[in-house]
Motif scaffolding. Structure first.
Motif, PDB file in Angstrom:
ATOM      1  N   LEU A  85      25.595   3.173  81.361  1.00 49.56           N
ATOM      2  CA  LEU A  85      24.802   1.971  81.106  1.00 49.56           C
ATOM      3  C   LEU A  85      23.754   1.741  82.192  1.00 49.56           C
ATOM      4  O   LEU A  85      22.981   0.796  82.127  1.00 49.56           O
ATOM      5  N   GLY A  86      23.732   2.628  83.196  1.00 49.01           N
ATOM      6  CA  GLY A  86      22.698   2.571  84.217  1.00 49.01           C
ATOM      7  C   GLY A  86      23.050   1.766  85.450  1.00 49.01           C
ATOM      8  O   GLY A  86      22.178   1.455  86.257  1.00 49.01           O
ATOM      9  N   TYR A  87      24.332   1.442  85.605  1.00 48.34           N
ATOM     10  CA  TYR A  87      24.753   0.689  86.780  1.00 48.34           C
ATOM     11  C   TYR A  87      25.346   1.629  87.813  1.00 48.34           C
ATOM     12  O   TYR A  87      25.894   2.675  87.475  1.00 48.34           O
ATOM     13  N   LYS A  88      25.221   1.232  89.066  1.00 47.09           N
ATOM     14  CA  LYS A  88      25.696   2.046  90.169  1.00 47.09           C
ATOM     15  C   LYS A  88      27.218   2.096  90.179  1.00 47.09           C
ATOM     16  O   LYS A  88      27.886   1.090  90.016  1.00 47.09           O
ATOM     17  N   SER A  89      27.726   3.272  90.408  1.00 43.81           N
ATOM     18  CA  SER A  89      29.164   3.466  90.513  1.00 43.81           C
ATOM     19  C   SER A  89      29.619   3.143  91.926  1.00 43.81           C
ATOM     20  O   SER A  89      28.856   3.287  92.879  1.00 43.81           O
ATOM     21  N   GLN A  90      30.868   2.707  92.037  1.00 36.52           N
ATOM     22  CA  GLN A  90      31.438   2.502  93.370  1.00 36.52           C
ATOM     23  C   GLN A  90      31.667   3.874  94.001  1.00 36.52           C
ATOM     24  O   GLN A  90      31.896   4.855  93.297  1.00 36.52           O
ATOM     25  N   PRO A  91      31.639   3.945  95.316  1.00 36.87           N
ATOM     26  CA  PRO A  91      31.943   5.219  95.961  1.00 36.87           C
ATOM     27  C   PRO A  91      33.318   5.727  95.533  1.00 36.87           C
ATOM     28  O   PRO A  91      34.247   4.940  95.376  1.00 36.87           O
ATOM     29  N   LYS A  92      33.442   7.030  95.322  1.00 35.93           N
ATOM     30  CA  LYS A  92      34.686   7.629  94.836  1.00 35.93           C
ATOM     31  C   LYS A  92      35.869   7.296  95.745  1.00 35.93           C
ATOM     32  O   LYS A  92      36.962   7.035  95.272  1.00 35.93           O
ATOM     33  N   GLU A  93      35.649   7.291  97.054  1.00 35.87           N
ATOM     34  CA  GLU A  93      36.738   7.002  97.986  1.00 35.87           C
ATOM     35  C   GLU A  93      37.273   5.586  97.770  1.00 35.87           C
ATOM     36  O   GLU A  93      38.477   5.370  97.758  1.00 35.87           O
ATOM     37  N   GLU A  94      36.374   4.643  97.569  1.00 34.25           N
ATOM     38  CA  GLU A  94      36.782   3.258  97.339  1.00 34.25           C
ATOM     39  C   GLU A  94      37.559   3.149  96.027  1.00 34.25           C
ATOM     40  O   GLU A  94      38.573   2.467  95.941  1.00 34.25           O
ATOM     41  N   ASN A  95      37.096   3.846  94.987  1.00 37.87           N
ATOM     42  CA  ASN A  95      37.797   3.850  93.703  1.00 37.87           C
ATOM     43  C   ASN A  95      39.195   4.431  93.860  1.00 37.87           C
ATOM     44  O   ASN A  95      40.159   3.907  93.306  1.00 37.87           O
ATOM     45  N   TYR A  96      39.291   5.520  94.589  1.00 35.82           N
ATOM     46  CA  TYR A  96      40.572   6.186  94.768  1.00 35.82           C
ATOM     47  C   TYR A  96      41.569   5.258  95.453  1.00 35.82           C
ATOM     48  O   TYR A  96      42.709   5.132  95.029  1.00 35.82           O
ATOM     49  N   LYS A  97      41.119   4.573  96.502  1.00 36.60           N
ATOM     50  CA  LYS A  97      42.005   3.650  97.212  1.00 36.60           C
ATOM     51  C   LYS A  97      42.444   2.521  96.293  1.00 36.60           C
ATOM     52  O   LYS A  97      43.615   2.127  96.302  1.00 36.60           O
ATOM     53  N   LYS A  98      41.537   2.012  95.486  1.00 37.26           N
ATOM     54  CA  LYS A  98      41.890   0.946  94.546  1.00 37.26           C
ATOM     55  C   LYS A  98      42.910   1.435  93.530  1.00 37.26           C
ATOM     56  O   LYS A  98      43.837   0.708  93.168  1.00 37.26           O
ATOM     57  N   GLU A  99      42.734   2.661  93.055  1.00 38.97           N
ATOM     58  CA  GLU A  99      43.682   3.225  92.097  1.00 38.97           C
ATOM     59  C   GLU A  99      45.066   3.369  92.716  1.00 38.97           C
ATOM     60  O   GLU A  99      46.072   3.040  92.079  1.00 38.97           O
ATOM     61  N   VAL A 100      45.127   3.854  93.952  1.00 33.33           N
ATOM     62  CA  VAL A 100      46.411   4.013  94.641  1.00 33.33           C
ATOM     63  C   VAL A 100      47.067   2.651  94.820  1.00 33.33           C
ATOM     64  O   VAL A 100      48.265   2.481  94.548  1.00 33.33           O
ATOM     65  N   LEU A 101      46.298   1.657  95.247  1.00 31.60           N
ATOM     66  CA  LEU A 101      46.848   0.313  95.441  1.00 31.60           C
ATOM     67  C   LEU A 101      47.302  -0.298  94.118  1.00 31.60           C
ATOM     68  O   LEU A 101      48.324  -0.992  94.073  1.00 31.60           O
ATOM     69  N   GLN A 102      46.583  -0.022  93.036  1.00 27.60           N
ATOM     70  CA  GLN A 102      46.994  -0.527  91.724  1.00 27.60           C
ATOM     71  C   GLN A 102      48.308   0.115  91.295  1.00 27.60           C
ATOM     72  O   GLN A 102      49.193  -0.551  90.754  1.00 27.60           O
ATOM     73  N   GLN A 103      48.455   1.416  91.555  1.00 22.31           N
ATOM     74  CA  GLN A 103      49.704   2.101  91.219  1.00 22.31           C
ATOM     75  C   GLN A 103      50.862   1.533  92.034  1.00 22.31           C
ATOM     76  O   GLN A 103      51.965   1.357  91.512  1.00 22.31           O
ATOM     77  N   LEU A 104      50.601   1.212  93.289  1.00 28.53           N
ATOM     78  CA  LEU A 104      51.616   0.581  94.143  1.00 28.53           C
ATOM     79  C   LEU A 104      51.979  -0.787  93.573  1.00 28.53           C
ATOM     80  O   LEU A 104      53.161  -1.110  93.417  1.00 28.53           O
ATOM     81  N   TYR A 105      50.979  -1.574  93.233  1.00 22.07           N
ATOM     82  CA  TYR A 105      51.191  -2.915  92.670  1.00 22.07           C
ATOM     83  C   TYR A 105      51.986  -2.849  91.364  1.00 22.07           C
ATOM     84  O   TYR A 105      52.861  -3.670  91.110  1.00 22.07           O
ATOM     85  N   ASP A 106      51.685  -1.843  90.540  1.00 24.80           N
ATOM     86  CA  ASP A 106      52.370  -1.684  89.251  1.00 24.80           C
ATOM     87  C   ASP A 106      53.774  -1.106  89.398  1.00 24.80           C
ATOM     88  O   ASP A 106      54.492  -0.984  88.410  1.00 24.80           O
TER      89      ASP A 106
END
Length: 120
Positions: A85-106
């Motif tokens: 859609l033409g929007y900037k993506s978050q840096p991959k490292e930041e996404n990865y950390k968020k994913e890990v934290l979400q898995q921990l939270y879940d």
């Protein structure tokens, strides 16, 4: 059966332009150069994901369940949609950390596993 407007050329993948519009009710035609919306340029898969995402109000667990895919796959599809859609993506490292934290939270991984994944 109605056909969906193509946003990309099936031969070379370039953006297509609409040059004629016609009213089915009165028959009037309008010719010119018309720009397709951002959503017309998405792939069929991206449109389907966007619809499921909206229907589930962004609830990742519900999207996982409906699509039969994992949390990281949902996040990757969302990032792909955002970029398309033409929007900037978050840096991959930041996404990865968020994913890990979400898995921990879940409760999918332990705190020790989360620390190891983030520090590796």
């Amino acid at each position: 059966m109605k056909k969906e407007v193509l946003g990309k050329c099936p031969v070379c993948s370039s953006n297509l332009e609409v040059t004629k519009l016609k009213c089915k009710n009165c028959g009037i035609s309008i010719e010119g150069d018309f720009q397709l919306c951002k959503f017309c340029m998405l792939s069929k898969e991206q449109k389907e994901f966007a619809e499921i995402f909206i229907k589930n109000r962004g609830n990742i667990k519900e999207i996982e369940k409906e699509m039969g895919i994992s949390y990281p796959t949902v996040k990757n599809k969302l990032e792909s949609l955002i970029e398309a859609l033409g929007y900037k993506s978050q840096p991959k490292e930041e996404n990865y950390k968020k994913e890990v934290l979400q898995q921990l939270y879940d409760g999918k991984i332990s705190a020790d596993e989360a620390i190891k994944l983030i520090n590796d």
